[in-house]
Write an enzyme that holds these catalytic residues in place. Structure first.
Site, PDB file in Angstrom:
ATOM      1  N   LYS A 266      17.098  57.438 218.631  1.00  0.00           N
ATOM      2  CA  LYS A 266      17.892  56.784 217.584  1.00  0.00           C
ATOM      3  C   LYS A 266      17.619  57.504 216.264  1.00  0.00           C
ATOM      4  O   LYS A 266      16.466  57.646 215.850  1.00  0.00           O
ATOM      5  CB  LYS A 266      17.500  55.305 217.469  1.00  0.00           C
ATOM      6  CG  LYS A 266      18.143  54.582 216.281  1.00  0.00           C
ATOM      7  CD  LYS A 266      17.563  53.174 216.127  1.00  0.00           C
ATOM      8  CE  LYS A 266      18.055  52.530 214.834  1.00  0.00           C
ATOM      9  NZ  LYS A 266      17.447  51.193 214.603  1.00  0.00           N
ATOM     10  N   ASP A 271      19.270  52.896 206.871  1.00  0.00           N
ATOM     11  CA  ASP A 271      19.910  51.694 207.393  1.00  0.00           C
ATOM     12  C   ASP A 271      19.956  50.609 206.334  1.00  0.00           C
ATOM     13  O   ASP A 271      18.972  49.922 206.086  1.00  0.00           O
ATOM     14  CB  ASP A 271      19.151  51.193 208.631  1.00  0.00           C
ATOM     15  CG  ASP A 271      19.812  49.962 209.240  1.00  0.00           C
ATOM     16  OD1 ASP A 271      21.007  49.739 208.959  1.00  0.00           O
ATOM     17  OD2 ASP A 271      19.132  49.241 209.993  1.00  0.00           O
ATOM     18  N   LYS A 278      21.087  44.240 204.453  1.00  0.00           N
ATOM     19  CA  LYS A 278      19.689  43.808 204.469  1.00  0.00           C
ATOM     20  C   LYS A 278      19.266  43.321 203.082  1.00  0.00           C
ATOM     21  O   LYS A 278      19.875  43.701 202.075  1.00  0.00           O
ATOM     22  CB  LYS A 278      18.782  44.985 204.853  1.00  0.00           C
ATOM     23  CG  LYS A 278      18.888  45.460 206.279  1.00  0.00           C
ATOM     24  CD  LYS A 278      17.967  46.671 206.475  1.00  0.00           C
ATOM     25  CE  LYS A 278      18.037  47.198 207.903  1.00  0.00           C
ATOM     26  NZ  LYS A 278      17.424  46.276 208.875  1.00  0.00           N
ATOM     27  N   ASP A 289      14.185  54.637 209.876  1.00  0.00           N
ATOM     28  CA  ASP A 289      14.962  54.161 211.022  1.00  0.00           C
ATOM     29  C   ASP A 289      15.421  55.308 211.919  1.00  0.00           C
ATOM     30  O   ASP A 289      16.095  55.077 212.919  1.00  0.00           O
ATOM     31  CB  ASP A 289      16.154  53.321 210.555  1.00  0.00           C
ATOM     32  CG  ASP A 289      16.533  52.252 211.558  1.00  0.00           C
ATOM     33  OD1 ASP A 289      15.707  51.930 212.423  1.00  0.00           O
ATOM     34  OD2 ASP A 289      17.661  51.743 211.479  1.00  0.00           O
ATOM     35  N   ASP A 348      24.061  45.201 211.400  1.00  0.00           N
ATOM     36  CA  ASP A 348      22.668  45.635 211.285  1.00  0.00           C
ATOM     37  C   ASP A 348      22.012  45.821 212.651  1.00  0.00           C
ATOM     38  O   ASP A 348      20.874  46.251 212.733  1.00  0.00           O
ATOM     39  CB  ASP A 348      21.870  44.628 210.439  1.00  0.00           C
ATOM     40  CG  ASP A 348      20.533  45.188 209.992  1.00  0.00           C
ATOM     41  OD1 ASP A 348      20.390  46.427 209.940  1.00  0.00           O
ATOM     42  OD2 ASP A 348      19.617  44.389 209.702  1.00  0.00           O
ATOM     43  N   GLU A 350      22.748  48.134 214.698  1.00  0.00           N
ATOM     44  CA  GLU A 350      23.499  49.382 214.875  1.00  0.00           C
ATOM     45  C   GLU A 350      22.810  50.377 215.788  1.00  0.00           C
ATOM     46  O   GLU A 350      23.470  51.244 216.365  1.00  0.00           O
ATOM     47  CB  GLU A 350      23.757  50.026 213.501  1.00  0.00           C
ATOM     48  CG  GLU A 350      22.643  50.894 212.956  1.00  0.00           C
ATOM     49  CD  GLU A 350      21.339  50.141 212.691  1.00  0.00           C
ATOM     50  OE1 GLU A 350      20.270  50.768 212.828  1.00  0.00           O
ATOM     51  OE2 GLU A 350      21.375  48.950 212.340  1.00  0.00           O
ATOM     52  N   ARG A 352      21.465  50.119 218.738  1.00  0.00           N
ATOM     53  CA  ARG A 352      21.939  50.040 220.124  1.00  0.00           C
ATOM     54  C   ARG A 352      23.360  50.584 220.256  1.00  0.00           C
ATOM     55  O   ARG A 352      23.755  51.046 221.317  1.00  0.00           O
ATOM     56  CB  ARG A 352      21.841  48.587 220.608  1.00  0.00           C
ATOM     57  CG  ARG A 352      22.746  47.619 219.894  1.00  0.00           C
ATOM     58  CD  ARG A 352      22.269  46.169 219.990  1.00  0.00           C
ATOM     59  NE  ARG A 352      21.080  45.945 219.189  1.00  0.00           N
ATOM     60  CZ  ARG A 352      20.415  44.793 219.135  1.00  0.00           C
ATOM     61  NH1 ARG A 352      20.839  43.750 219.841  1.00  0.00           N
ATOM     62  NH2 ARG A 352      19.346  44.654 218.395  1.00  0.00           N
TER      63      ARG A 352
END
Length: 496
Positions: A266, A271, A278, A289, A348, A350, A352
């Site tokens: 990933k 993010d 967030k 991230d 959020d 995201e 996956r």
């Protein structure tokens, strides 16, 4: 720092600092006894004064002992043999390194081979020691106007018996490559997001390909991502001015007939949460991230440095998750590369969404096993804290191999269940699957989502949200994990 392995008597070496062990109760180790006899009892005389009890973490620096070639002798407390595990052993070595860093000497000799660490042979013990030393030298100051002063310490010699010299040298070779990989992972993680964006990561992949000629690198832009049918991946990056990138790196060190192992990372370079924004506090840490992709970079570098006889494909799904007029919305439905549709209930969640398409893409390589690595869920931090990575998957043998590798590398993971009952939390009335499963068992339902795209694969998922970086304070920064675990897993497959 250069690490050298020798099999000689410690008193014969001329060095700035000679490090020897003292057990609890002021019990001199083998090397310390030899030095004590040569110096006319100088060490035991100091210990009798009560300056060092030999407990873990204690140390005492002695200068100019008679009849020794070493300028200084550092006595290190190692406690009781039967109580010394991985963690206290690492603390001992880290303490030694911190002391050596404060001295003016350019070299040191460690006569610590006699230390017994529970469950560790010469190789395993030296791996921990060498990784702790090399990783302990890491610093990230490239954006500071005043750089750290160059350190005097340039070389450390590890002493061992002749019979163990080959295994100790093998451990040093492996540890150095792993620590170098961790340094790359830490550098990428610590870089600011205005520099480390998806295009930048693509450039880093190409640079790695130039450095190691046996690495094939492909970087796919947003048009190619869309053309591949990666609607889920594309949806995450569409709100940012920084376009997404799919990075594919292939190393063929094994036989042509051998199926590769696959690592999928990933790579969310920042993010914000997207439209599901967030909270602002601590959001700066969302530059980490992309820790999954960073750890794949680091593991690949270690594999390339060691020239492991395996085939490996690394797939990085890199995007920036930003809110804008072009961003995906809660309620949007996207079509993944597999053909399954996803209702995005929370932008959020995201990670996956990019991983599912990358996992589908990995099928074309017909891998023996696929491991995805992701800073995926805050729920994993709640469940396991910052010491242990979460592990889930659909293949018990693969799960067992990763658990064993983590234990051997002192970079542990813990298996969480992937029961069918959790799948029901992802039901959507409008699409094949929702991208969140509610507040309960967030780490598990995230893995359940990914499992929908790995039915044709031997697959494992590492959630490193708690282990990829240290949060807050002056010690904030990337850790380099799980490079040791992943490299150990590949070392085990290569039997190196």
């Amino acid at each position: 720092m250069e690490l050298v392995v020798k099999s000689v008597n410690p008193e014969t070496l001329k060095t700035a600092t000679l490090v020897v062990a003292v057990g609890e109760g002021r019990k001199l180790g083998v090397a310390a006894k030899q030095l004590d006899e040569l110096s006319g009892g100088a060490i035991s005389a100091v210990l009798k004064r009560g300056d060092l009890a030999g407990k873990v973490g204690q140390s005492l620096l002695l200068h100019s002992l008679p009849n020794l070639k070493a300028e200084r002798v550092l006595l290190v407390g190692v406690g009781k043999d039967e109580e010394l595990g991985d963690r206290p052993f690492r603390k001992i070595i880290a303490g030694v390194l911190n002391t050596l860093k404060g001295l003016a000497g350019s070299d040191a000799v460690l006569a610590l081979d006699e230390i017994v660490v529970k469950g560790r042979d010469s190789y395993g013990k030296t791996r921990l020691l060498a990784e702790t030393l090399v990783d302990g030298e890491y610093q990230f100051d490239q954006f500071k106007s005043q750089k750290a002063e160059p350190r005097a310490l340039k070389k450390v010699t590890l002493l061992t018996i002749k019979a163990a010299q080959a295994e100790v040298q093998r451990a040093v070779t492996h540890a150095t490559a792993i620590a170098n990989g961790m340094a790359l992972t830490r550098d990428l993680g610590n870089l600011p997001p205005n520099i480390c964006h998806p295009t930048f990561l693509g450039e880093q992949a190409k640079n790695l390909g130039k450095e190691f000629k046996d690495l094939k690198v492909e970087v796919f832009d947003e048009k190619k991502i869309k053309a591949l049918g990666m609607g889920s991946f594309y949806a995450v990056g569409q709100g940012s001015a920084q376009p997404p990138r799919l990075i594919v790196m292939q190393y063929n060190g094994g036989k042509k007939s051998e199926k590769p192992y696959a690592l999928v990372g990933k790579g969310i370079t920042f993010d914000t949460g997207g439209i599901s924004l967030k909270p602002g506090a601590g959001m700066d840490e969302m530059k980490y991230d992309m820790g999954g992709s960073a750890s794949v970079f680091g593991t690949l570098r270690a594999v390339l440095e060691l020239k492991l006889p395996i085939n490996l494909v690394c797939i990085l799904a890199c995007a920036e998750n930003m809110p804008s007029g072009n961003a995906s919305r809660p309620g949007d439905i996207v079509t993944t590369m597999s053909g399954q549709t996803v209702e995005i209930l929370n932008t959020d969640a995201e990670g996956r969404l990019v991983l599912c398409d990358a996992l589908t893409y990995s099928e074309r390589f017909k891998p023996q096993a696929v491991i995805d690595i992701a800073t995926l869920t805050g729920a994993c931090v709640v469940a396991l804290g910052s010491h242990t990575s979460g592990l889930l998957g659909n293949n018990d043998e693969l799960i067992g191999q990763l658990l064993s590798a983590g234990k051997a590398a002192d970079d542990r993971a813990w298996q969480l269940p992937l029961f069918d009952e959790y799948q029901e939390q992802l039901d959507s009335p409008f699409a094949d699957i929702a991208n969140i499963g509610g507040p309960k068992a967030g780490t598990i339902t995230a893995a359940c989502f990914l499992s929908r795209f790995t039915k044709n694969l031997n697959w494992a998922h590492l959630d490193i949200a708690g282990t990829a970086w240290t949060s807050g304070g002056k010690d904030k920064g990337a850790t380099g994990r799980p490079v040791p675990l992943l490299t150990q897993y590949l070392l085990d497959r290569a039997k190196a």
